[in-house]
Design a protein around this motif. Sequence first.
Motif, PDB file in Angstrom:
ATOM      1  N   GLY A 279       0.807  -1.215   0.000  1.00 26.87           N
ATOM      2  CA  GLY A 279       0.000   0.000   0.000  1.00 26.87           C
ATOM      3  C   GLY A 279       0.836   1.259   0.000  1.00 26.87           C
ATOM      4  N   TYR A 280       0.205   2.374   0.315  1.00 24.93           N
ATOM      5  CA  TYR A 280       0.833   3.691   0.217  1.00 24.93           C
ATOM      6  C   TYR A 280       2.080   3.807   1.094  1.00 24.93           C
TER       7      TYR A 280
ATOM      8  N   PHE B 229      -5.849  -2.898  -5.423  1.00 24.33           N
ATOM      9  CA  PHE B 229      -5.870  -1.844  -6.436  1.00 24.33           C
ATOM     10  C   PHE B 229      -5.054  -2.214  -7.673  1.00 24.33           C
TER      11      PHE B 229
ATOM     12  N   GLN C 179      -1.992  -2.892  -7.910  1.00 25.77           N
ATOM     13  CA  GLN C 179      -0.692  -2.226  -7.920  1.00 25.77           C
ATOM     14  C   GLN C 179       0.450  -3.227  -8.097  1.00 25.77           C
TER      15      GLN C 179
ATOM     16  N   ARG D 124       2.866   3.416  -4.659  1.00 20.30           N
ATOM     17  CA  ARG D 124       1.422   3.185  -4.652  1.00 20.30           C
ATOM     18  C   ARG D 124       0.785   4.527  -4.274  1.00 20.30           C
TER      19      ARG D 124
ATOM     20  N   ARG E  35      -1.472   7.849  -3.769  1.00 16.41           N
ATOM     21  CA  ARG E  35      -2.851   8.196  -3.418  1.00 16.41           C
ATOM     22  C   ARG E  35      -3.053   9.692  -3.643  1.00 16.41           C
TER      23      ARG E  35
ATOM     24  N   ASP F 114      -6.010  11.051  -3.078  1.00 17.16           N
ATOM     25  CA  ASP F 114      -7.136  11.475  -2.245  1.00 17.16           C
ATOM     26  C   ASP F 114      -6.704  12.064  -0.909  1.00 17.16           C
TER      27      ASP F 114
ATOM     28  N   ASN G 294      -1.781  15.854  -0.895  1.00 14.81           N
ATOM     29  CA  ASN G 294      -1.601  15.363  -2.259  1.00 14.81           C
ATOM     30  C   ASN G 294      -2.684  15.892  -3.185  1.00 14.81           C
ATOM     31  N   ASP G 295      -3.911  15.912  -2.692  1.00 14.76           N
ATOM     32  CA  ASP G 295      -5.046  16.400  -3.477  1.00 14.76           C
ATOM     33  C   ASP G 295      -4.920  17.893  -3.767  1.00 14.76           C
TER      34      ASP G 295
ATOM     35  N   ASN H 186      -4.018  12.154 -14.020  1.00 13.55           N
ATOM     36  CA  ASN H 186      -5.210  11.364 -13.708  1.00 13.55           C
ATOM     37  C   ASN H 186      -6.236  11.568 -14.807  1.00 13.55           C
TER      38      ASN H 186
END
Length: 316
Positions: free
Chosen positions: A16-17, A41, A43, A179, A181, A183, A187-188, A310
């Motif tokens: 994961g992240y 996901f 990945q 990985r 993210r 969201d 980061n968003d 994206n």
Amino acid sequence: MAKSRRQKILITGGAGYIGSVLAPALLDAGYQVTVLDNFLFGQATLLDCCHREDFEVVRGDCRDERVVGPLVAKADAIIPLAALVGAPMCDRDRQGAVTTNRDAVRLLCKLASKKQQILYPTTNSGYGVGEKGKFCTEDTPLRPISLYGTTKCEAEAAVLERENGLTFRLATVFGLSPRMRLDLLVNDFVYRAVNDRAVVVFEGHFKRNYLHVRDAARAFMHALDKFATMRGRAYNVGLEDANLSKLELCAEIQKLLPQFVYLEAPIGEDPDKRDYIVSNTRIRATGYRTEWPLARGVAELIKGYRIIRNSRFANV
């Protein structure tokens, strides 16, 4: 340190992240690493670890005792990263949130011997809404306001009840990971600043603490090295100088992206109601220091977003 370098580490959710940063770092430090992940996901973030003889990977479910039992039996230390992360994801699959975030950790606690170490990452979102102007310490009562926060707090309690466990109440993590993210809040916001040059902020006065993903990985490595003196306690882990509101975060991003425009919506609510400031004094007293201030992480993200687009369902 030489003895601990040959420790066998089991990481559930290790693709994961955070795990995609932590697993290679542990291998580079001389640990033997086994990752259990369901690769939800799709990945392929650990391919660059597969040439290492001291790396093993298992595709499976962290809730399945038939899979987990034999892996736990071989481990010196266990890092349970597997989770449905974030309030929205947990609300979409409430049963999965309970069985993965809480019950799977309780299973690890049941299977592990008293000698085996468990280093568990919970979240400082367990503090919910803090008292204005008052820092949340590890002694502050936990008042989670989401299923995500509740399940993580219940898992933390299980880890701290055993003789050989410690937990990290991680701040809102940010930064580039194999990985990735988009969201996560920082980061968003940086992604929007790079690509849209604008963001609308809901309830911009809400504060929280932040932590770069590489500093999160370093916290685990620090604790593995100092486990004997750190065990049995919870530790807030975040940037000492980054207890920022969402509007203050936008101002920091704007310093690196001057064309970025942000405004606060006069109506509307943020579904994530967390609002608190956090003290990281306890873990700093053990010698841990962060290496990634917010500005350095934002600069990294800006470079990363020249690569990441994206735009799966668009022509641009």
